[in-house]
Scaffold this active site. Structure first.
Site, PDB file in Angstrom:
ATOM      1  N   ASN A  64     -63.848  26.822  -1.836  1.00  0.00           N
ATOM      2  CA  ASN A  64     -62.626  27.167  -1.101  1.00  0.00           C
ATOM      3  C   ASN A  64     -62.805  26.669   0.335  1.00  0.00           C
ATOM      4  OD1 ASN A  64     -60.473  28.354   0.198  1.00  0.00           O
ATOM      5  ND2 ASN A  64     -61.262  30.457   0.030  1.00  0.00           N
ATOM      6  N   TRP A  65     -62.105  25.591   0.650  1.00  0.00           N
ATOM      7  CA  TRP A  65     -62.289  24.982   1.984  1.00  0.00           C
ATOM      8  C   TRP A  65     -61.552  25.746   3.081  1.00  0.00           C
ATOM      9  CZ3 TRP A  65     -61.704  18.893   1.325  1.00  0.00           C
ATOM     10  CH2 TRP A  65     -62.685  18.454   0.441  1.00  0.00           C
ATOM     11  N   LYS A  66     -60.709  26.683   2.708  1.00  0.00           N
ATOM     12  CA  LYS A  66     -59.898  27.452   3.666  1.00  0.00           C
ATOM     13  C   LYS A  66     -59.113  26.488   4.577  1.00  0.00           C
ATOM     14  CE  LYS A  66     -63.277  31.069   3.267  1.00  0.00           C
ATOM     15  NZ  LYS A  66     -63.685  32.388   3.682  1.00  0.00           N
ATOM     16  N   HIS A  85     -56.615  35.846  -2.675  1.00  0.00           N
ATOM     17  CA  HIS A  85     -57.840  35.831  -1.869  1.00  0.00           C
ATOM     18  C   HIS A  85     -57.761  36.958  -0.836  1.00  0.00           C
ATOM     19  CE1 HIS A  85     -60.899  34.541   0.996  1.00  0.00           C
ATOM     20  NE2 HIS A  85     -61.420  33.846  -0.006  1.00  0.00           N
ATOM     21  N   GLU A 134     -58.406  37.058   2.184  1.00  0.00           N
ATOM     22  CA  GLU A 134     -57.801  36.670   3.474  1.00  0.00           C
ATOM     23  C   GLU A 134     -56.273  36.664   3.374  1.00  0.00           C
ATOM     24  OE1 GLU A 134     -60.137  33.119   4.078  1.00  0.00           O
ATOM     25  OE2 GLU A 134     -61.901  34.380   4.371  1.00  0.00           O
ATOM     26  N   GLU A 150     -65.007  39.196  -5.128  1.00  0.00           N
ATOM     27  CA  GLU A 150     -65.440  38.864  -3.777  1.00  0.00           C
ATOM     28  C   GLU A 150     -65.417  40.113  -2.907  1.00  0.00           C
ATOM     29  OE1 GLU A 150     -64.838  34.414  -2.981  1.00  0.00           O
ATOM     30  OE2 GLU A 150     -62.996  35.427  -2.433  1.00  0.00           O
ATOM     31  N   GLY A 197     -68.031  35.325   4.410  1.00  0.00           N
ATOM     32  CA  GLY A 197     -68.200  34.700   5.723  1.00  0.00           C
ATOM     33  C   GLY A 197     -69.078  35.500   6.670  1.00  0.00           C
ATOM     34  N   SER A 210     -70.622  34.602   0.756  1.00  0.00           N
ATOM     35  CA  SER A 210     -71.831  34.017   1.343  1.00  0.00           C
ATOM     36  C   SER A 210     -72.807  33.453   0.302  1.00  0.00           C
ATOM     37  CB  SER A 210     -72.535  35.045   2.236  1.00  0.00           C
ATOM     38  OG  SER A 210     -71.669  35.463   3.275  1.00  0.00           O
ATOM     39  N   GLY A 221     -67.821  28.859   3.059  1.00  0.00           N
ATOM     40  CA  GLY A 221     -68.520  28.067   4.076  1.00  0.00           C
ATOM     41  C   GLY A 221     -69.407  26.959   3.526  1.00  0.00           C
TER      42      GLY A 221
HETATM   43  C1  PEP Z   1     -64.478  32.676   0.122  1.00  0.00           C
HETATM   44  O1  PEP Z   1     -63.788  32.205   0.993  1.00  0.00           O
HETATM   45  O2  PEP Z   1     -63.955  32.903  -0.978  1.00  0.00           O
HETATM   46  C2  PEP Z   1     -65.886  32.965   0.404  1.00  0.00           C
HETATM   47  C3  PEP Z   1     -66.586  33.569  -0.515  1.00  0.00           C
HETATM   48  O3  PEP Z   1     -66.383  32.566   1.622  1.00  0.00           O
HETATM   49  P1  PEP Z   1     -67.933  32.485   2.063  1.00  0.00           P
HETATM   50  O4  PEP Z   1     -68.676  31.790   0.952  1.00  0.00           O
HETATM   51  O5  PEP Z   1     -67.925  31.686   3.321  1.00  0.00           O
HETATM   52  O6  PEP Z   1     -68.410  33.888   2.254  1.00  0.00           O
END
Ligand code: PEP
Length: 253
Positions: free
Chosen positions: A9-11, A95, A97, A167, A173, A213, A235
């Site tokens: 997931n590049w966000k 998600h 976010e 998640e 993050g 993460s 990330g």
């Molecule tokens: C995500 O955005 O779904 C995610 C798990 O981010 P990160 O790996 O940066 O924690």
């Protein structure tokens, strides 16, 4: 046996030229890798460049969100058919976010899952609790509600198109990862829920990814767990070498 699935997931990162560059680096490393399914989810404006760049590789293309309506007066939104039209195969839905910053509800998640499936897109549906909810030991209650309302009136056939991503919000993050044990407990809770509410067979086939993460150093511990079938990576998916290592390590479990 469920094939490992590693999704990036590049966000809100990477303009089109950067996306093409990142894909070409990834392609050199895993362009023909067969032991895991590989997905990248760039932002909307870089989807076409990424679509062009993944050609002749095993890498699949996904989007990070969509609207549930097919078209109309929804300024700033993008429909499932629009994504399908440019070669998108998967779409992330719900998600944390989106839930946190855009107030997305379980009911909207439900409409999006249905619209994605109708348009022949494969949804990756995210669930997970906040730190506060975990501290109050409410994580299962929270995830159960997200599943119950998010998957309301979906059929067995619909479920075959779906991937679920657990998640925990406190691990996204932040550099904090759930331990393999913590994650596996929730993953088995999720699989049991699908057994009870859909069928044993559908639940056995369903891939449940872990997100929060994920790095080259912790993927092995996670993927070794019975109910963890891959990862949704934020990330680290922006770093071609790290993402490559996560993909390669995911098939060693
Ligand atoms: C995500 O955005 O779904 C995610 C798990 O981010 P990160 O790996 O940066 O924690």
């Amino acid at each position: 046996m469920r094939k490992p699935f590693i999704a990036g997931n590049w966000k809100m990162n990477k303009i089109a030229t950067e996306a093409a560059d990142l894909v070409s680096k990834l392609k050199e490393n895993v362009g023909s890798f067969k032991d895991a399914d590989i997905l990248i989810c760039p932002p909307y404006t870089s989807l076409l460049a990424a679509q062009e760049a993944i050609k002749d590789s095993v890498i699949e293309l996904g989007a990070q969100n969509m609207h549930w309506e097919a078209n109309g007066a929804f300024t700033g939104e993008v429909s499932a058919a629009m994504l399908k039209d440019i070669g998108v195969k998967f779409v992330i839905i719900g998600h944390s976010e989106r839930r946190k910053y855009f107030s997305e509800t379980n009911q909207q998640v439900n409409k999006k899952i249905k619209a994605a499936i109708s348009a022949d897109l494969l949804p990756i549906v995210c669930v997970g609790e906040s730190l506060e909810q975990r501290e109050q030991q409410k994580e299962k209650e929270v995830v159960e509600k997200q599943l119950r309302e998010g998957f309301d009136s979906l059929s067995q056939a619909d479920l075959e198109k779906v991937t679920v991503a657990y998640e925990p919000v406190w691990a996204i993050g932040t550099g904090k990862t759930a331990t393999g044990e913590q994650a596996d407990q929730m993953h088995s809770f999720i699989r049991e829920w699908f057994k009870k509410n859909f069928s044993d067979q559908a639940a056995e086939k369903l891939r449940v990814l872990y997100g929060g993460s994920v790095k080259p150093t912790n993927i092995k511990e996670l993927i070794a767990k019975e109910n963890i079938d891959g990862a949704l990576v934020g990330g680290a998916s922006l770093k071609p070498l790290d993402f490559t290592e996560i993909i390669k390590n995911s098939s060693l479990g």
